[in-house]
Design a protein around this motif. Structure first.
Motif, PDB file in Angstrom:
ATOM      1  N   GLU A  85     -12.908  56.683 -25.097  1.00 42.52           N
ATOM      2  CA  GLU A  85     -12.852  55.538 -24.195  1.00 42.52           C
ATOM      3  C   GLU A  85     -11.630  55.706 -23.292  1.00 42.52           C
ATOM      4  O   GLU A  85     -10.814  56.612 -23.512  1.00 42.52           O
ATOM      5  N   THR A  87      -9.297  53.097 -21.997  1.00 42.10           N
ATOM      6  CA  THR A  87      -8.175  52.159 -21.935  1.00 42.10           C
ATOM      7  C   THR A  87      -6.901  52.700 -22.592  1.00 42.10           C
ATOM      8  O   THR A  87      -5.812  52.595 -22.026  1.00 42.10           O
ATOM      9  N   ARG A 113     -18.644  60.228 -27.887  1.00 36.79           N
ATOM     10  CA  ARG A 113     -18.713  59.541 -29.187  1.00 36.79           C
ATOM     11  C   ARG A 113     -19.839  60.174 -29.997  1.00 36.79           C
ATOM     12  O   ARG A 113     -20.944  60.330 -29.486  1.00 36.79           O
ATOM     13  N   GLU A 115     -22.410  59.569 -31.847  1.00 38.34           N
ATOM     14  CA  GLU A 115     -23.300  58.478 -32.244  1.00 38.34           C
ATOM     15  C   GLU A 115     -24.701  59.039 -32.449  1.00 38.34           C
ATOM     16  O   GLU A 115     -24.995  60.150 -32.029  1.00 38.34           O
ATOM     17  N   TYR A 122     -25.588  57.890 -25.878  1.00 40.33           N
ATOM     18  CA  TYR A 122     -25.436  59.338 -25.815  1.00 40.33           C
ATOM     19  C   TYR A 122     -24.130  59.771 -26.465  1.00 40.33           C
ATOM     20  O   TYR A 122     -23.252  58.955 -26.707  1.00 40.33           O
ATOM     21  N   GLN A 127     -18.406  56.634 -17.843  1.00 37.70           N
ATOM     22  CA  GLN A 127     -18.010  55.260 -17.525  1.00 37.70           C
ATOM     23  C   GLN A 127     -17.345  55.182 -16.158  1.00 37.70           C
ATOM     24  O   GLN A 127     -16.657  56.108 -15.730  1.00 37.70           O
ATOM     25  N   GLU A 131      -8.477  49.042 -14.829  1.00 33.91           N
ATOM     26  CA  GLU A 131      -7.490  48.385 -15.691  1.00 33.91           C
ATOM     27  C   GLU A 131      -6.382  47.823 -14.806  1.00 33.91           C
ATOM     28  O   GLU A 131      -5.962  48.480 -13.846  1.00 33.91           O
ATOM     29  N   ARG A 258     -15.989  42.334 -29.640  1.00 35.59           N
ATOM     30  CA  ARG A 258     -16.215  43.660 -29.085  1.00 35.59           C
ATOM     31  C   ARG A 258     -15.907  44.711 -30.140  1.00 35.59           C
ATOM     32  O   ARG A 258     -15.217  44.444 -31.113  1.00 35.59           O
ATOM     33  N   TYR A 262      -8.481  46.175 -29.991  1.00 38.18           N
ATOM     34  CA  TYR A 262      -7.275  45.792 -29.251  1.00 38.18           C
ATOM     35  C   TYR A 262      -7.380  44.504 -28.454  1.00 38.18           C
ATOM     36  O   TYR A 262      -6.416  44.093 -27.824  1.00 38.18           O
ATOM     37  N   TYR A 263      -8.514  43.832 -28.487  1.00 42.59           N
ATOM     38  CA  TYR A 263      -8.684  42.698 -27.581  1.00 42.59           C
ATOM     39  C   TYR A 263      -7.934  41.436 -27.993  1.00 42.59           C
ATOM     40  O   TYR A 263      -7.862  41.088 -29.167  1.00 42.59           O
ATOM     41  N   THR A 281     -26.043  46.299 -22.960  1.00 41.51           N
ATOM     42  CA  THR A 281     -24.699  46.017 -22.449  1.00 41.51           C
ATOM     43  C   THR A 281     -24.317  47.111 -21.467  1.00 41.51           C
ATOM     44  O   THR A 281     -24.093  48.260 -21.859  1.00 41.51           O
ATOM     45  N   ILE A 282     -24.265  46.746 -20.203  1.00 45.74           N
ATOM     46  CA  ILE A 282     -23.964  47.773 -19.199  1.00 45.74           C
ATOM     47  C   ILE A 282     -22.479  47.807 -18.869  1.00 45.74           C
ATOM     48  O   ILE A 282     -21.999  48.753 -18.263  1.00 45.74           O
ATOM     49  N   GLY A 304      -9.178  44.920 -18.428  1.00 45.32           N
ATOM     50  CA  GLY A 304     -10.012  45.889 -17.718  1.00 45.32           C
ATOM     51  C   GLY A 304     -11.438  45.894 -18.237  1.00 45.32           C
ATOM     52  O   GLY A 304     -11.802  45.083 -19.090  1.00 45.32           O
ATOM     53  N   PHE A 305     -12.228  46.816 -17.679  1.00 41.33           N
ATOM     54  CA  PHE A 305     -13.603  46.988 -18.180  1.00 41.33           C
ATOM     55  C   PHE A 305     -14.004  48.452 -18.179  1.00 41.33           C
ATOM     56  O   PHE A 305     -13.401  49.279 -17.486  1.00 41.33           O
ATOM     57  N   GLY A 306     -15.044  48.764 -18.950  1.00 45.95           N
ATOM     58  CA  GLY A 306     -15.713  50.060 -18.886  1.00 45.95           C
ATOM     59  C   GLY A 306     -17.194  49.797 -18.654  1.00 45.95           C
ATOM     60  O   GLY A 306     -17.784  48.934 -19.309  1.00 45.95           O
ATOM     61  N   GLY A 308     -20.965  51.615 -18.369  1.00 40.70           N
ATOM     62  CA  GLY A 308     -21.694  52.856 -18.644  1.00 40.70           C
ATOM     63  C   GLY A 308     -22.597  53.223 -17.474  1.00 40.70           C
ATOM     64  O   GLY A 308     -23.521  52.480 -17.143  1.00 40.70           O
TER      65      GLY A 308
END
Ligand code: HAM
Length: 425
Positions: A85, A87, A113, A115, A122, A127, A131, A258, A262-263, A281-282, A304-306, A308
Motif C-alpha cells: 500500500e 500511505t 498483496r 491474496e 489481484y 492504485q 495524501e 477499514r 492506522y485509521y 470498493t473502488i 488520504g485515499f487509495g 484501485g
C-alpha cells in the motif's frame, strides 16, 4: 490452454496491459494528474520495495501485513517488502525529507498483496492515491474525498456511493475495541464460526462480516459514535458540513471499519453499485494521525485515499462509461512506389506534430490499406507511381468508408493534412 514446458505466462494474479487497453489506462492516469494538480497536489514517486519495517507499522494484526505481504531478503540479508500500500511509504518519505507542511502529494503505480485472486482482486494491482500530511483541518478530509468524487464525475460514473465513519482518536479506538470485544464475547455462540476467531485479534473486523448470523449480533453491537469525544464529534460534523456544501452525497455507516490499523477520525469508502458486493470498493481512505510518529517522525496528522485502477475501470465497464480513447494516429501513409516516400513523409508529418505511421516490408496496396483501416487513423495518404510522376499525393478520408479522395501537392502535405484534421475537429 496447454503451454509448452519452456513457455511462460504471467504469474497468478497479475496481468499484461496491452495497447489498446493501455490507452484507456493512460487516459485515467492523465485525468488523475490533472485533477490532483489542479487541487495543489504534487506527484511523488517512492520505491516499489522498502524496508519491511515501513509496512509492518500499518498494523501487525492486519491481513495485509500478516498474510499478504511479499517479503524477501536481498543479497545482503536486508529484510525488504514489495509495497502492499502507499500511505506508509509516503509517511516514510515525509520523515526522511521533512518537507514544508501541509504536504500534499499524489502517486500511482503497482502494489502487491498475496491474496486469493478473483475478479477485481489481484496480486499485483494498481492504485491512484493522494495524501495530505500536516493538517488536522476537517476541510482537508473533505478536499480528499471531493477529489475522488471529481474523478468519478469526470469519468461519467453515476452509481458510486460514499460511506463515511469516524473512528475517533487513538483512545476512542482502544475503548471501543474493548467494549466491542466484551459484547461479542457475550454473544459468541450466536456468531458464525468463521467470524468467531476474529474476536480476540481483530474485533472490529467482525463488524465487516456479511454472514447472516454474525450480522444479527453486530446489528445490536455498541456503536463507535457513542464513544467519540466532543472534539472528534466536532471534526466529524465539520466534515459532513463540507460534503453537504459541495453536494457530495454520503451516508454515515457506523460499521465501516477499514482493513488497515492506522485509521483515526474520518474513514471512508466509495462503492460502485454496478459491481458485485465482494469487490465493489473502488476507493478507500481516511485519517491516520499517529502513523508518521510511528515511523519516527514528529506528531503529524494525515489524510488520504487509495483508488484501485482495475476496479475503477471495471466499474466504468459495468456502467458503460469512459470508453477507450479513439486512435491517437492522425495519418497512415501508404506507399506502393518503393517505400522511400512513406519513410520521408512519416518523418515530415511527425516533425509537424502530426501522429503518423506506415507499413513496412513493401506490402501490397491491399495489405497496406487493411493496416490503415485497422489503425483507426482518420486520414490515409497514398503514393503510387502516378502520384510520384505528377508530384502529388492522394489524401483519402477514412471516416466515410474511405471513398472521398483528393490530390494534394507533395510539397504541401503537412499544411493540407493539418487543414483536413482541423476541419474534422
Ligand atoms: P485499501 O483499502 O487497502 O487502502 O486499498 C485501497 C483500494 O485499492 C481498494 O479500495 C481497492 O479499490 C484497491 N485494492 C486493494 N487491494 C486490491 C487487490 N488485491 N486487487 C485489486 N484492487 C485492490 C489502502 O491501500 C490505503 N493506503 C488507502 C489510504 C490512503 N488510506 C489513507 N490514505
Amino acid at each position: 490452454m496447454s503451454t509448452k514446458p519452456n513457455s511462460f505466462q504471467t504469474p497468478i494474479g497479475t496481468s499484461d496491459l496491452l495497447p489498446l487497453g493501455s490507452a484507456r489506462w493512460q487516459a485515467t492516469l492523465q485525468l488523475f494528474d490533472e485533477v490532483s494538480t489542479r487541487s495543489g497536489f504534487g506527484y511523488l514517486s517512492t520505491p516499489i520495495f522498502e524496508d519491511i519495517g515501513v509496512f509492518s507499522r500499518v498494523g501487525e494484526g492486519t491481513d495485509v501485513v500478516r498474510k499478504e505481504m511479499y517479503e524477501f531478503l536481498d543479497k545482503s540479508d536486508r529484510r525488504l517488502a514489495l509495497r502492499p500500500e502507499g500511505t506508509a511509504a509516503v509517511c516514510r518519505a515525509f520523515v526522511q525529507h521533512h518537507p514544508v507542511t501541509p504536504w500534499k502529494v499524489y502517486y500511482h503505480g503497482p502494489f502487491f498483496r498475496y491474496e486469493a485472486p478473483q475478479a477485481g482482486r489481484y496480486r499485483q494491482f494498481h492504485q491512484l492515491g493522494i495524501e495530505t500530511l500536516g493538517s488536522d483541518d476537517p476541510d482537508a478530509d473533505v478536499e480528499v474525498m471531493a477529489l475522488a468524487w471529481e474523478m468519478f464525475q469526470k469519468m461519467g460514473l453515476k452509481q458510486v456511493e460514499l460511506s463515511l465513519n469516524s473512528m475517533g482518536d487513538g483512545d476512542t479506538r482502544l475503548q471501543y475495541a474493548e467494549a466491542l470485544t466484551e459484547y461479542l464475547n457475550q454473544h459468541r455462540d450466536a456468531i458464525d464460526e468463521e467470524d468467531r476467531e476474529k474476536i480476540s485479534d481483530h474485533p472490529m473486523r467482525v463488524l465487516d462480516s456479511k454472514r447472516r448470523a454474525t450480522r444479527k449480533v453486530t446489528d445490536e453491537a455498541p456503536k463507535i459514535s457513542d464513544f467519540l469525544s466532543a472534539s472528534a464529534i466536532a471534526h466529524f460534523d465539520r466534515v459532513q458540513d463540507g460534503l453537504t456544501a459541495l453536494d457530495i452525497p454520503y451516508k454515515v455507516e457506523p460499521r465501516l471499519v477499514r482493513g488497515l490499523d492506522y485509521y483515526t477520525h474520518t474513514t471512508f469508502e466509495f462503492q460502485s453499485k454496478a459491481l458485485s458486493a465482494a469487490q465493489n470498493t473502488i476507493c478507500g481512505g481516511g485519517r491516520y494521525n499517529g502513523l508518521v510518529e510511528e515511523l519516527g517522525g514528529p506528531v503529524t496528522p494525515g489524510i488520504g485515499f487509495g483508488m484501485g485502477i482495475e476496479r475503477l475501470l471495471l466499474a466504468c465497464d459495468a456502467e458503460e462509461v469512459f470508453p477507450a480513447p479513439k486512435s491517437s494516429l492522425d495519418v497512415w501513409v501508404i506507399d506502393v512506389a518503393g517505400g522511400s516516400h512513406a519513410r520521408d513523409i512519416t518523418y515530415e508529418l511527425r516533425s509537424h506534430g502530426i501522429n503518423a505511421d506506415r507499413s513496412f516490408d513493401s506490402r501490397s496496396m491491399r495489405s497496406q490499406m487493411r493496416s490503415a483501416n485497422r489503425s483507426g487513423a482518420p486520414i490515409a495518404l497514398i503514393i503510387g507511381e502516378d502520384e510520384v510522376a505528377a508530384g502529388n499525393v492522394a489524401l483519402r478520408s477514412m471516416l466515410d468508408n474511405g471513398v472521398e479522395q483528393i490530390l494534394i501537392p507533395r510539397d504541401q502535405i503537412a499544411v493540407e493534412v493539418l487543414r483536413s484534421l482541423g476541419s474534422r475537429s
